[in-house]
Design a protein around this motif. Structure first.
Motif, PDB file in Angstrom:
ATOM      1  N   ALA A  72      48.929  39.964  35.788  1.00 13.99           N
ATOM      2  CA  ALA A  72      49.467  39.582  36.945  1.00 13.99           C
ATOM      3  C   ALA A  72      48.705  39.757  37.981  1.00 13.99           C
ATOM      4  N   LEU A  73      47.193  39.557  37.631  1.00 22.62           N
ATOM      5  CA  LEU A  73      46.292  39.953  38.714  1.00 22.62           C
ATOM      6  C   LEU A  73      45.287  38.752  39.038  1.00 22.62           C
ATOM      7  N   TYR A  74      44.679  38.413  40.009  1.00 22.33           N
ATOM      8  CA  TYR A  74      43.725  37.475  40.279  1.00 22.33           C
ATOM      9  C   TYR A  74      42.269  38.297  40.081  1.00 22.33           C
ATOM     10  N   LEU A  75      41.266  37.270  40.030  1.00 28.27           N
ATOM     11  CA  LEU A  75      39.959  38.186  39.740  1.00 28.27           C
ATOM     12  C   LEU A  75      39.719  38.909  41.116  1.00 28.27           C
ATOM     13  N   ARG A  76      40.150  38.387  42.212  1.00 27.83           N
ATOM     14  CA  ARG A  76      39.890  38.958  43.543  1.00 27.83           C
ATOM     15  C   ARG A  76      40.540  40.355  43.543  1.00 27.83           C
ATOM     16  N   GLN A  77      41.479  40.815  42.655  1.00 24.39           N
ATOM     17  CA  GLN A  77      42.048  42.105  42.471  1.00 24.39           C
ATOM     18  C   GLN A  77      41.353  43.026  42.006  1.00 24.39           C
ATOM     19  N   ILE A  78      40.065  42.761  41.238  1.00 26.65           N
ATOM     20  CA  ILE A  78      39.290  43.747  40.445  1.00 26.65           C
ATOM     21  C   ILE A  78      38.763  44.754  41.480  1.00 26.65           C
ATOM     22  N   ASP A  79      39.085  45.994  41.602  1.00 23.40           N
ATOM     23  CA  ASP A  79      39.026  47.037  42.397  1.00 23.40           C
ATOM     24  C   ASP A  79      37.805  47.925  42.183  1.00 23.40           C
ATOM     25  N   VAL A  80      36.560  47.570  42.248  1.00 24.75           N
ATOM     26  CA  VAL A  80      35.236  48.167  42.074  1.00 24.75           C
ATOM     27  C   VAL A  80      34.521  48.020  43.328  1.00 24.75           C
ATOM     28  N   PRO A  81      33.890  49.031  43.970  1.00 18.55           N
ATOM     29  CA  PRO A  81      33.401  49.085  45.141  1.00 18.55           C
ATOM     30  C   PRO A  81      32.232  48.404  44.712  1.00 18.55           C
ATOM     31  N   GLY A  82      31.498  47.541  45.719  1.00 20.84           N
ATOM     32  CA  GLY A  82      30.554  46.792  45.606  1.00 20.84           C
ATOM     33  C   GLY A  82      30.745  45.372  44.886  1.00 20.84           C
ATOM     34  N   VAL A  83      31.848  45.151  44.574  1.00 22.44           N
ATOM     35  CA  VAL A  83      32.234  44.070  43.557  1.00 22.44           C
ATOM     36  C   VAL A  83      33.090  43.116  44.288  1.00 22.44           C
ATOM     37  N   ASP A  84      32.783  41.608  44.401  1.00 25.25           N
ATOM     38  CA  ASP A  84      33.685  40.809  44.978  1.00 25.25           C
ATOM     39  C   ASP A  84      33.832  39.619  43.947  1.00 25.25           C
ATOM     40  N   THR A  85      34.586  38.518  44.281  1.00 20.97           N
ATOM     41  CA  THR A  85      34.669  37.456  43.478  1.00 20.97           C
ATOM     42  C   THR A  85      33.261  36.714  43.475  1.00 20.97           C
ATOM     43  N   LYS A  86      32.488  36.712  44.288  1.00 16.21           N
ATOM     44  CA  LYS A  86      31.283  36.078  44.154  1.00 16.21           C
ATOM     45  C   LYS A  86      30.115  36.784  43.182  1.00 16.21           C
ATOM     46  N   PHE A  87      30.527  37.996  43.090  1.00 17.40           N
ATOM     47  CA  PHE A  87      29.506  38.745  42.045  1.00 17.40           C
ATOM     48  C   PHE A  87      30.266  38.469  40.591  1.00 17.40           C
ATOM     49  N   ILE A  88      31.563  38.478  40.419  1.00 21.42           N
ATOM     50  CA  ILE A  88      31.956  37.888  39.369  1.00 21.42           C
ATOM     51  C   ILE A  88      31.592  36.804  38.934  1.00 21.42           C
ATOM     52  N   GLU A  89      31.610  35.686  39.847  1.00 24.33           N
ATOM     53  CA  GLU A  89      31.199  34.274  39.571  1.00 24.33           C
ATOM     54  C   GLU A  89      29.651  34.265  39.135  1.00 24.33           C
ATOM     55  N   SER A  90      29.129  34.985  40.158  1.00 22.45           N
ATOM     56  CA  SER A  90      27.485  35.026  39.728  1.00 22.45           C
ATOM     57  C   SER A  90      27.021  35.768  38.338  1.00 22.45           C
ATOM     58  N   ASN A  91      27.886  36.514  37.939  1.00 20.02           N
ATOM     59  CA  ASN A  91      27.610  37.210  36.678  1.00 20.02           C
ATOM     60  C   ASN A  91      28.691  37.097  35.545  1.00 20.02           C
ATOM     61  N   LYS A  92      29.132  36.015  35.466  1.00 16.62           N
ATOM     62  CA  LYS A  92      30.359  35.813  34.443  1.00 16.62           C
ATOM     63  C   LYS A  92      29.577  35.725  33.117  1.00 16.62           C
TER      64      LYS A  92
ATOM     65  N   SER B 192      32.922  30.310  30.429  1.00 18.74           N
ATOM     66  CA  SER B 192      32.841  29.843  31.763  1.00 18.74           C
ATOM     67  C   SER B 192      34.116  29.858  32.550  1.00 18.74           C
ATOM     68  N   ASP B 193      35.471  29.835  31.801  1.00 23.54           N
ATOM     69  CA  ASP B 193      36.610  29.997  32.376  1.00 23.54           C
ATOM     70  C   ASP B 193      37.029  31.689  32.286  1.00 23.54           C
ATOM     71  N   PHE B 194      36.140  32.295  33.314  1.00 27.10           N
ATOM     72  CA  PHE B 194      36.303  33.840  33.120  1.00 27.10           C
ATOM     73  C   PHE B 194      38.036  34.289  33.024  1.00 27.10           C
ATOM     74  N   ALA B 195      38.420  33.642  34.238  1.00 28.95           N
ATOM     75  CA  ALA B 195      39.763  34.049  34.348  1.00 28.95           C
ATOM     76  C   ALA B 195      40.904  34.086  33.158  1.00 28.95           C
ATOM     77  N   ALA B 196      40.733  32.694  32.566  1.00 29.69           N
ATOM     78  CA  ALA B 196      41.656  32.403  31.285  1.00 29.69           C
ATOM     79  C   ALA B 196      41.249  33.253  30.145  1.00 29.69           C
ATOM     80  N   ARG B 197      40.021  33.463  29.997  1.00 29.01           N
ATOM     81  CA  ARG B 197      39.528  34.119  28.780  1.00 29.01           C
ATOM     82  C   ARG B 197      39.945  35.553  28.844  1.00 29.01           C
ATOM     83  N   TYR B 198      39.786  36.053  29.879  1.00 35.73           N
ATOM     84  CA  TYR B 198      40.221  37.537  29.741  1.00 35.73           C
ATOM     85  C   TYR B 198      41.588  38.029  30.564  1.00 35.73           C
ATOM     86  N   GLY B 199      42.327  37.070  30.420  1.00 35.26           N
ATOM     87  CA  GLY B 199      43.755  37.221  30.811  1.00 35.26           C
ATOM     88  C   GLY B 199      43.943  37.329  32.338  1.00 35.26           C
TER      89      GLY B 199
END
Length: 396
Positions: A165-185, A208-215
């Motif tokens: 039920a979550l978007y990548l934007r909702q990963i709640d780790v201090p210091g992490v945002d969607t740009k960090f996820i995209e840069s390090n997927k 490469s489709d990080f969101a789809a691969r991990y639900g």
């Protein structure tokens, strides 16, 4: 007889060992707790005749391997000469590295080794499963050392939370945002593939489709459409999520799918019809609209290999799709508007009519001109009006 240029120099040995270090095998062996086995490197050196003919060169080469110059190496020698008037002389034959400490020092990697071990110890405390992966991939860890703790935290967070039920934007780790996820997927995908339960990984989705691969939830597919007749509601044009456009708009019998926005906006009136903006290969997302099976569906794209590839993809979902203004007569009537398709698609479209397939092959073969292209927005508006009139008369 060899020459001095062919004799092994100390720098060459270090370079050879560095290449193996870069592969990760030395550090992986250490991280996995394996005992160190002495590393022997054979040396190519002077022959007996070289001692007599090039003594000064031989002496200089031998001195370059003097033990006091290489405290990290054990120098093994052999004797050359001793017969035929050639004095016996010991020369280096092989060098050995007997301890890991000597290897790290020789390669100048003590700081990297210490950094890896520190990161490994931290990860053992946080997640032993990821620490196990580290022992097999130490060089990848070092390449990502600057943000390794964040990578570990993201991998742990994903494993510890339901993501459907979550978007990548909702990963709640201090210091992490969607740009960090995209840069390090890439590296995150490796960590997650190793640490997640198999039922949490959609193996059919690429890394490469990080969101789809991990639900995670993916960005919604949006459909933009415009009424060409009288709209049944207050809006002549709107954009809506494909998942919410579950039924055919009221009173619609005909649908046109176009790729060019200006052409889409400038289509003349057609009763009981709408236009859908396909925007290139996004036209394949029409598969989310099953009600297109119940309308007269027309696809109009550029006359080039990509245009026919998209037509084929649309027709794969909706076999009754008819092409519009994608024929040889239209192409030849607009020679003054011909352009160039810089890169032809490698795709071989399978869902074309005989006439369409023949024209597509002519474009690919350069029958009329190499890399020929006619963009839909270059077709005369009077030709468009006649084509729409023909569709309207056929539907009447």
């Amino acid at each position: 007889m060899t020459t001095g240029a062919a004799w092994t120099r100390p720098g060459q040995v270090v370079e050879a060992l560095h290449r193996k270090w870069a592969s990760g095998q030395y550090l992986a062996s250490a991280a996995q707790g394996h005992d160190f086995e002495s590393i022997g490197v054979p040396l190519k050196g002077p022959a007996a005749a070289d001692v007599l003919r090039h003594y000064e060169h031989v002496l200089a080469w031998a001195q370059s391997w003097a033990p006091d110059r290489h405290p990290q190496l054990r120098i093994q020698t052999k004797t050359v000469g001793g017969r035929g008037g050639i004095p016996a002389n010991p020369v280096p034959e092989r060098v050995w590295v007997d301890t890991r400490e000597h290897l790290w020092s020789l390669l100048g990697v003590d700081a990297e080794v210490e950094l890896f071990h520190a990161l490994h110890e931290q990860t053992v405390q946080r997640d032993p499963v990821l620490a196990q992966w580290m022992r097999n991939q130490p060089m990848k860890v070092l390449r990502n050392a600057g943000h390794w703790p964040l990578l570990v935290e993201v991998a742990c967070w994903v494993r510890e939370h339901a993501t459907t039920a979550l978007y990548l934007r909702q990963i709640d780790v201090p210091g992490v945002d969607t740009k960090f996820i995209e840069s390090n997927k890439g590296i995150l995908s490796e960590l997650l593939d190793h640490s997640l339960p198999h039922d949490r990984i959609q193996t059919g989705a690429p890394r490469s489709d990080f969101a789809a691969r991990y639900g995670f939830r993916s960005k919604p597919v949006y459909i933009r459409l415009r009424h060409l007749g009288s709209p049944s509601g207050p809006f002549s044009e709107f954009t809506v999520r494909a998942t919410e456009l579950t039924s055919k708009p009221t009173g619609i019998r005909t649908v046109f799918v176009l790729e060019n926005e200006v052409t889409y906006l400038s289509l003349p009136p057609v009763p009981d019809a709408i236009a859908i903006l396909g925007s290139g290969y996004a036209a394949t997302q029409l598969r989310h609209l099953p009600w297109l099976d119940s309308v007269d569906l027309h696809y109009w794209g550029d006359i080039d290999t990509h245009g026919f590839a998209i037509l084929s993809q649309v027709r794969a979902s909706f076999p009754h799709t008819q092409s519009l203004l994608m024929d040889t007569a239209t192409l030849l009537a607009h020679q003054e508007h011909w352009g160039e398709e810089r890169s032809q698609t490698l795709e071989s479209p399978r869902h074309l009519s005989d006439a369409e397939a023949q024209l597509e092959q002519s474009l690919r073969d350069g029958t009329y001109r190499p890399h020929l292209r006619l963009e839909q927005e270059r077709i005369l508006i009077r030709t468009v009006v006649r084509a729409l009139d023909a569709v309207r008369n056929d539907d009447a």
